[in-house]
Design an enzyme around this catalytic site. Structure first.
Site, PDB file in Angstrom:
ATOM      1  N   GLU A   1      -5.323  -4.672  10.516  1.00  0.00           N
ATOM      2  CA  GLU A   1      -4.293  -3.661  10.725  1.00  0.00           C
ATOM      3  C   GLU A   1      -4.573  -2.908  12.026  1.00  0.00           C
ATOM      4  O   GLU A   1      -5.377  -1.969  12.042  1.00  0.00           O
ATOM      5  CB  GLU A   1      -4.289  -2.662   9.561  1.00  0.00           C
ATOM      6  CG  GLU A   1      -3.984  -3.282   8.219  1.00  0.00           C
ATOM      7  CD  GLU A   1      -3.323  -2.284   7.269  1.00  0.00           C
ATOM      8  OE1 GLU A   1      -2.268  -2.621   6.741  1.00  0.00           O
ATOM      9  OE2 GLU A   1      -3.852  -1.177   7.078  1.00  0.00           O
TER      10      GLU A   1
ATOM     11  N   SER B   1       3.557  -2.039  10.177  1.00  0.00           N
ATOM     12  CA  SER B   1       5.004  -2.139  10.387  1.00  0.00           C
ATOM     13  C   SER B   1       5.562  -3.520  10.066  1.00  0.00           C
ATOM     14  O   SER B   1       6.540  -3.949  10.677  1.00  0.00           O
ATOM     15  CB  SER B   1       5.377  -1.701  11.809  1.00  0.00           C
ATOM     16  OG  SER B   1       4.989  -0.350  12.024  1.00  0.00           O
TER      17      SER B   1
ATOM     18  N   HIS C   1      -9.279   1.507   4.778  1.00  0.00           N
ATOM     19  CA  HIS C   1      -8.007   1.697   5.479  1.00  0.00           C
ATOM     20  C   HIS C   1      -8.202   2.657   6.651  1.00  0.00           C
ATOM     21  O   HIS C   1      -8.980   3.612   6.561  1.00  0.00           O
ATOM     22  CB  HIS C   1      -6.936   2.234   4.525  1.00  0.00           C
ATOM     23  CG  HIS C   1      -5.573   2.151   5.116  1.00  0.00           C
ATOM     24  ND1 HIS C   1      -5.096   3.108   5.987  1.00  0.00           N
ATOM     25  CD2 HIS C   1      -4.609   1.205   5.016  1.00  0.00           C
ATOM     26  CE1 HIS C   1      -3.885   2.738   6.384  1.00  0.00           C
ATOM     27  NE2 HIS C   1      -3.570   1.603   5.809  1.00  0.00           N
TER      28      HIS C   1
ATOM     29  N   GLY D   1       2.695   2.511  10.638  1.00  0.00           N
ATOM     30  CA  GLY D   1       3.645   3.601  10.442  1.00  0.00           C
ATOM     31  C   GLY D   1       4.353   4.010  11.721  1.00  0.00           C
ATOM     32  O   GLY D   1       5.014   5.046  11.770  1.00  0.00           O
TER      33      GLY D   1
ATOM     34  N   GLU E   1      -6.495   4.999   7.696  1.00  0.00           N
ATOM     35  CA  GLU E   1      -6.245   6.424   7.381  1.00  0.00           C
ATOM     36  C   GLU E   1      -7.470   7.044   6.727  1.00  0.00           C
ATOM     37  O   GLU E   1      -7.765   8.229   6.925  1.00  0.00           O
ATOM     38  CB  GLU E   1      -4.991   6.547   6.495  1.00  0.00           C
ATOM     39  CG  GLU E   1      -3.724   6.282   7.306  1.00  0.00           C
ATOM     40  CD  GLU E   1      -2.593   5.645   6.536  1.00  0.00           C
ATOM     41  OE1 GLU E   1      -2.603   5.663   5.295  1.00  0.00           O
ATOM     42  OE2 GLU E   1      -1.683   5.106   7.202  1.00  0.00           O
TER      43      GLU E   1
ATOM     44  N   GLY F   1       5.199   1.283   4.517  1.00  0.00           N
ATOM     45  CA  GLY F   1       6.557   1.806   4.316  1.00  0.00           C
ATOM     46  C   GLY F   1       7.506   0.862   3.589  1.00  0.00           C
ATOM     47  O   GLY F   1       8.196   1.267   2.641  1.00  0.00           O
TER      48      GLY F   1
ATOM     49  N   ASN G   1       0.888  -1.172   0.000  1.00  0.00           N
ATOM     50  CA  ASN G   1       0.000   0.000   0.000  1.00  0.00           C
ATOM     51  C   ASN G   1       0.921   1.216   0.000  1.00  0.00           C
ATOM     52  O   ASN G   1       1.488   1.570   1.026  1.00  0.00           O
ATOM     53  CB  ASN G   1      -0.891  -0.010   1.248  1.00  0.00           C
ATOM     54  CG  ASN G   1      -1.714   1.264   1.356  1.00  0.00           C
ATOM     55  OD1 ASN G   1      -1.772   2.065   0.419  1.00  0.00           O
ATOM     56  ND2 ASN G   1      -2.368   1.452   2.503  1.00  0.00           N
ATOM     57  N   TRP G   2       1.068   1.793  -1.174  1.00  0.00           N
ATOM     58  CA  TRP G   2       2.021   2.904  -1.320  1.00  0.00           C
ATOM     59  C   TRP G   2       1.519   4.187  -0.681  1.00  0.00           C
ATOM     60  O   TRP G   2       2.267   5.144  -0.532  1.00  0.00           O
ATOM     61  CB  TRP G   2       2.305   3.152  -2.802  1.00  0.00           C
ATOM     62  CG  TRP G   2       3.072   2.065  -3.493  1.00  0.00           C
ATOM     63  CD1 TRP G   2       3.452   0.849  -2.977  1.00  0.00           C
ATOM     64  CD2 TRP G   2       3.550   2.088  -4.856  1.00  0.00           C
ATOM     65  NE1 TRP G   2       4.142   0.125  -3.933  1.00  0.00           N
ATOM     66  CE2 TRP G   2       4.218   0.863  -5.090  1.00  0.00           C
ATOM     67  CE3 TRP G   2       3.482   3.029  -5.887  1.00  0.00           C
ATOM     68  CZ2 TRP G   2       4.815   0.563  -6.325  1.00  0.00           C
ATOM     69  CZ3 TRP G   2       4.070   2.725  -7.113  1.00  0.00           C
ATOM     70  CH2 TRP G   2       4.733   1.508  -7.318  1.00  0.00           C
ATOM     71  N   LYS G   3       0.220   4.251  -0.382  1.00  0.00           N
ATOM     72  CA  LYS G   3      -0.389   5.461   0.201  1.00  0.00           C
ATOM     73  C   LYS G   3      -0.128   6.657  -0.728  1.00  0.00           C
ATOM     74  O   LYS G   3      -0.137   6.478  -1.946  1.00  0.00           O
ATOM     75  CB  LYS G   3       0.137   5.683   1.627  1.00  0.00           C
ATOM     76  CG  LYS G   3      -0.014   4.401   2.471  1.00  0.00           C
ATOM     77  CD  LYS G   3       0.213   4.577   3.935  1.00  0.00           C
ATOM     78  CE  LYS G   3       0.000   3.235   4.652  1.00  0.00           C
ATOM     79  NZ  LYS G   3       0.151   3.312   6.087  1.00  0.00           N
TER      80      LYS G   3
HETATM   81  P1  13P Z   1       3.207   0.472   7.593  1.00  0.00           P
HETATM   82  O1  13P Z   1       3.687  -0.855   7.017  1.00  0.00           O
HETATM   83  O2  13P Z   1       3.963   1.644   7.053  1.00  0.00           O
HETATM   84  O3  13P Z   1       3.101   0.426   9.066  1.00  0.00           O
HETATM   85  O4  13P Z   1       1.711   0.657   7.038  1.00  0.00           O
HETATM   86  C1  13P Z   1       0.826  -0.394   7.155  1.00  0.00           C
HETATM   87  C2  13P Z   1      -0.385  -0.054   6.386  1.00  0.00           C
HETATM   88  O5  13P Z   1      -1.098   0.876   6.731  1.00  0.00           O
HETATM   89  C3  13P Z   1      -0.677  -0.831   5.190  1.00  0.00           C
HETATM   90  O6  13P Z   1      -1.950  -0.548   4.718  1.00  0.00           O
END
Ligand code: 13P
Length: 256
Positions: free
Chosen positions: A171, A217, A98, A177, A100, A239, A13-15
């Site tokens: 998640e 993470s 998600h 993150g 976020e 990440g 997930n590149w966000k």
């Molecule tokens: P991180 O791997 O950066 O913690 O993010 C996880 C995530 O939100 C994947 O959707």
């Protein structure tokens, strides 16, 4: 991994990262590293990167996902993207719900449910994200939280779709993150619980066939341990999915 149970799915997930040119560069770096993967490999990219990503993955084993989708086919929804639009540019998956989106953009389980149903009806595969906040874990309501999310998010979704076209990503919000990974036992505990919730809704057979990822993470160093758990069927990677070598190491861990 334990591929005798379920095939793993490793999804990036590149966000809000990467331009189309940078997306091509990253996919070109990932491709040779994951070509022999014994798991499914997906990259979730920003909307504007989808056409370039779809072109870049041609002839490879990598699939492209969007990071969200609206439920209406078209209309007065400024800034939104529909299922037919994603299909038209070749996306095969979409990440929905998600944390976020839930935290910063007002997503609720009701809108997650609308998006999920529309995506499935339009032929996209869904990566449905659920997970508790730190406060909810500390209040001892992790199971209640994910159970409520799963029940509302999947309301009206058929057993066949859940088994074949829905991936659930657990998640924990406190692990995203933050560098704070859930322990493999914590991931296993909640993933196993999610499977019981799905069994309650759709029966054992569907529950056993459903892919349930862990995300938060996950990285090259901890993937092996997390993926060794019987109910952790892959990962949704933030990440670490932005670095070809790290992402490939996670894919390799899932292919063992
Ligand atoms: P991180 O791997 O950066 O913690 O993010 C996880 C995530 O939100 C994947 O959707």
């Amino acid at each position: 991994m334990k591929k005798n149970v379920r095939k793993a799915v490793i999804a990036g997930n590149w966000k809000m990262n990467k331009t189309p040119a940078e997306a091509i560069e990253l996919i070109d770096a990932i491709k040779p590293l994951v070509k022999d993967a014994d798991c499914d490999v997906v990259v979730g990219v920003p909307y504007v990167c989808i056409p370039a990503a779809v072109e870049a993955v041609k002839g490879s084993n990598i699939k492209v996902s969007a990071e969200n989708v609206h439920w209406a086919e078209s209309g007065a929804f400024t800034g939104e993207i529909s299922v037919p639009m994603l299909k038209a540019v070749g996306a095969e998956y979409v990440i929905i719900g998600h944390s976020e989106r839930r935290q910063y953009f007002g997503e609720t389980d009701e809108t997650v449910n609308l998006r999920t149903k529309a995506a499935l009806a339009g032929g996209l595969k869904v990566i449905l994200c659920v997970g508790e906040l730190l406060a909810e874990r500390e209040q001892g309501i992790t199971f209640e939280t994910v159970s409520k999310q799963i029940k509302i998010d999947l309301a009206g979704v058929s057993a066949e779709d859940v088994k074949n076209n829905v991936i659930v990503a657990y998640e924990p919000v406190w692990a995203i993150g933050t560098g704070k990974t859930a322990t493999s036992d914590q991931a296993e505990e909640v993933n196993a619980y999610i499977r019981t919730v799905i069994a309650g809704l759709y029966g054992e057979e569907v529950a056993e066939g459903t892919t349930i990822q862990y995300g938060g993470s996950m990285n090259a160093a901890n993937a092996d341990e997390l993926l060794s758990k019987v109910n952790v069927d892959g990962g949704l990677i933030g990440g670490a999915s932005l670095k070809a070598n790290d992402f490939a190491a996670i894919v390799a861990a899932a292919s063992k």
